[in-house]
Scaffold this motif. Structure first.
Motif, PDB file in Angstrom:
ATOM      1  N   ARG A   1       0.598  -1.230   0.088  1.00 29.52           N
ATOM      2  CA  ARG A   1       0.072  -0.018  -0.122  1.00 29.52           C
ATOM      3  C   ARG A   1       0.842   1.201  -0.180  1.00 29.52           C
ATOM      4  O   ARG A   1       0.508   2.342  -0.610  1.00 29.52           O
ATOM      5  N   ALA A   2       2.151   1.077   0.587  1.00 25.17           N
ATOM      6  CA  ALA A   2       2.762   2.559   0.787  1.00 25.17           C
ATOM      7  C   ALA A   2       1.580   3.489   1.654  1.00 25.17           C
ATOM      8  O   ALA A   2       1.183   3.051   2.756  1.00 25.17           O
ATOM      9  N   SER A   3       1.268   4.806   0.939  1.00 28.25           N
ATOM     10  CA  SER A   3       0.671   5.631   1.601  1.00 28.25           C
ATOM     11  C   SER A   3      -0.975   5.487   1.008  1.00 28.25           C
ATOM     12  O   SER A   3      -1.918   6.251   1.555  1.00 28.25           O
ATOM     13  N   VAL A   4      -1.149   4.462   0.331  1.00 25.62           N
ATOM     14  CA  VAL A   4      -2.445   4.518  -0.061  1.00 25.62           C
ATOM     15  C   VAL A   4      -3.622   3.774   0.859  1.00 25.62           C
ATOM     16  O   VAL A   4      -3.392   2.948   1.617  1.00 25.62           O
ATOM     17  N   THR A   5      -4.609   4.533   1.096  1.00 28.23           N
ATOM     18  CA  THR A   5      -5.556   4.163   2.351  1.00 28.23           C
ATOM     19  C   THR A   5      -6.826   3.558   1.752  1.00 28.23           C
ATOM     20  O   THR A   5      -7.715   3.062   2.474  1.00 28.23           O
ATOM     21  N   THR A   6      -7.250   3.697   0.427  1.00 28.35           N
ATOM     22  CA  THR A   6      -8.353   3.107   0.041  1.00 28.35           C
ATOM     23  C   THR A   6      -8.192   1.681   0.105  1.00 28.35           C
ATOM     24  O   THR A   6      -7.113   1.054  -0.171  1.00 28.35           O
ATOM     25  N   LEU A   7      -9.498   0.996   0.336  1.00 28.25           N
ATOM     26  CA  LEU A   7      -9.250  -0.416   0.580  1.00 28.25           C
ATOM     27  C   LEU A   7      -8.815  -1.077  -0.701  1.00 28.25           C
ATOM     28  O   LEU A   7      -8.181  -2.169  -0.913  1.00 28.25           O
ATOM     29  N   PHE A   8      -9.441  -0.952  -1.893  1.00 29.51           N
ATOM     30  CA  PHE A   8      -9.166  -1.597  -3.065  1.00 29.51           C
ATOM     31  C   PHE A   8      -7.911  -0.908  -3.697  1.00 29.51           C
ATOM     32  O   PHE A   8      -8.097   0.140  -4.129  1.00 29.51           O
TER      33      PHE A   8
END
Length: 372
Positions: free
Chosen positions: A274-281
């Motif tokens: 994910r790194a900084s991605v917080t969206t589930l998909f």
């Protein structure tokens, strides 16, 4: 009950605290902070010049114009833009005032659109687009003018818009396909993503937009249930209501159909990606970015197609109707269905979504129990 086990630190949140704003959305605003409205003339995203000029002619300040323009969602702007351009062209050809006109001119414009082959729904969108900025000489609103209302009734009789679906597909067919996607550890990230997405769609009855906006920071998981709160504006959000918390229980009878187990596995699999991605998909290919709304639709369509559902007839949004209709057929109370899915009135469900077959915890469990 087992001690609640939170999702690993980057994805956990105390659901009783303030929800963080989703990083991928500009619709959530931190509590207590008012967004600084940019001048309307500099707000290039709206691209509705006629509406802006109408506001300017009323002597409204740039800041006021920007706030007023913000009342239209991006999808609405896109829909209106087409018909506003056609109206401008219509007026230029006839040397008609774009902002002030007569009901006869509006009816002529709508008639031209009708003769071009469009139906009731598109004509209604055109009427709404004109109502957003146009003034009739008699100061009556376009949407409420008796002649225009009568014209629209005539359009419906001559070229009716009927519901897309008169029946819906069997949820069991799709659940059996999802059950075959096991064990989870053997699935590709794409297959795992599609399985989780379809489970969420069927067991919660939510729109693709809602599933697209799920943020891992707003997910709370225990051994027995998963709770999801949506911290972004939805299609149905308004000052008086917003979608409540989604509650889905574990399904100990069949782990292959358990949304809690599938969700935990997906979060564990995607955490290092994910790194900084917080969206589930997230996308299944590198670089792993937030999926688009169109990707959510394609994934749902792929699962339907792989399950044997006719995707030429049934679109991804049909999961909402199939889920709610099956729940109703299982005699789950309509109040429970409405509360789970997020409708305000049972008339919406009965008119648009309750189709014969060709939530809360109770709804999701009953849907799974019906899979033989």
């Amino acid at each position: 009950m087992a001690d609640p086990a939170l999702v690993p630190a980057p994805t956990a949140i105390n659901m009783h605290g303030q929800l963080p704003a989703t990083s991928q959305s500009q619709s959530s605003v931190n509590a207590g902070k008012a967004p600084k409205a940019p001048p309307a003339a500099e707000n290039e995203t709206w691209r509705l010049p006629c509406v802006r000029e109408s506001f300017q002619s009323r002597g409204l300040s740039n800041e006021t114009q920007a706030i007023l323009l913000s009342s239209w969602r991006e999808s609405t702007q896109k829909q209106y833009r087409t018909y506003i351009k056609k109206w401008v062209s219509f007026c230029n050809q006839r040397e008609i005032n774009i902002f002030e006109t007569t009901v006869n001119n509006v009816l002529s414009f709508l008639t031209d659109l009708f003769n071009s082959g469009i139906g009731y729904s598109c004509l209604n969108s055109a009427r709404c687009a004109l109502s957003s900025f146009l003034q009739l000489n008699n100061e009556l609103n376009i949407g409420t003018h008796p002649l225009i209302r009568r014209f629209m009734k005539g359009v419906f009789v001559l070229r009716p818009t009927l519901p897309r679906y008169n029946v819906t597909w069997d949820v069991n067919v799709v659940l059996k396909y999802l059950k075959s996607l096991s064990p989870l550890s053997s699935l590709s990230l794409l297959q795992l993503s599609q399985k989780l997405l379809m489970l969420l769609a069927l067991l919660s009855g939510q729109r693709g937009q809602t599933l697209h906006l799920i943020d891992v920071r707003n997910i709370y998981i225990t051994a027995d249930y998963v709770k999801v709160t949506i911290g972004d504006l939805l299609k149905t959000s308004n000052p008086k209501r917003h979608l409540g918390e989604l509650n889905l229980s574990s399904y100990s009878i069949d782990a292959d159909l358990c949304v809690v187990i599938t969700m935990k596995h997906y979060l564990e699999r995607t955490e290092p990606l994910r790194a900084s991605v917080t969206t589930l998909f997230i996308t299944s290919q590198r670089p792993h970015k937030p999926v688009s709304r169109d990707t959510i639709g394609r994934w749902l369509k792929t699962v339907l197609q792989n399950s044997g559902i006719d995707v030429k007839m049934f679109k991804p949004h049909s999961t909402r109707s199939a889920s709610a209709s099956t729940a109703c057929a299982l005699r789950i109370p309509v109040d429970t269905i409405i509360r789970t899915v997020g409708w305000t009135k049972d008339s919406v469900f009965r008119k648009y979504y309750n189709k014969p077959v060709s939530l809360d915890v109770e709804m999701s469990k009953r849907l799974l129990d019906n899979c033989k």
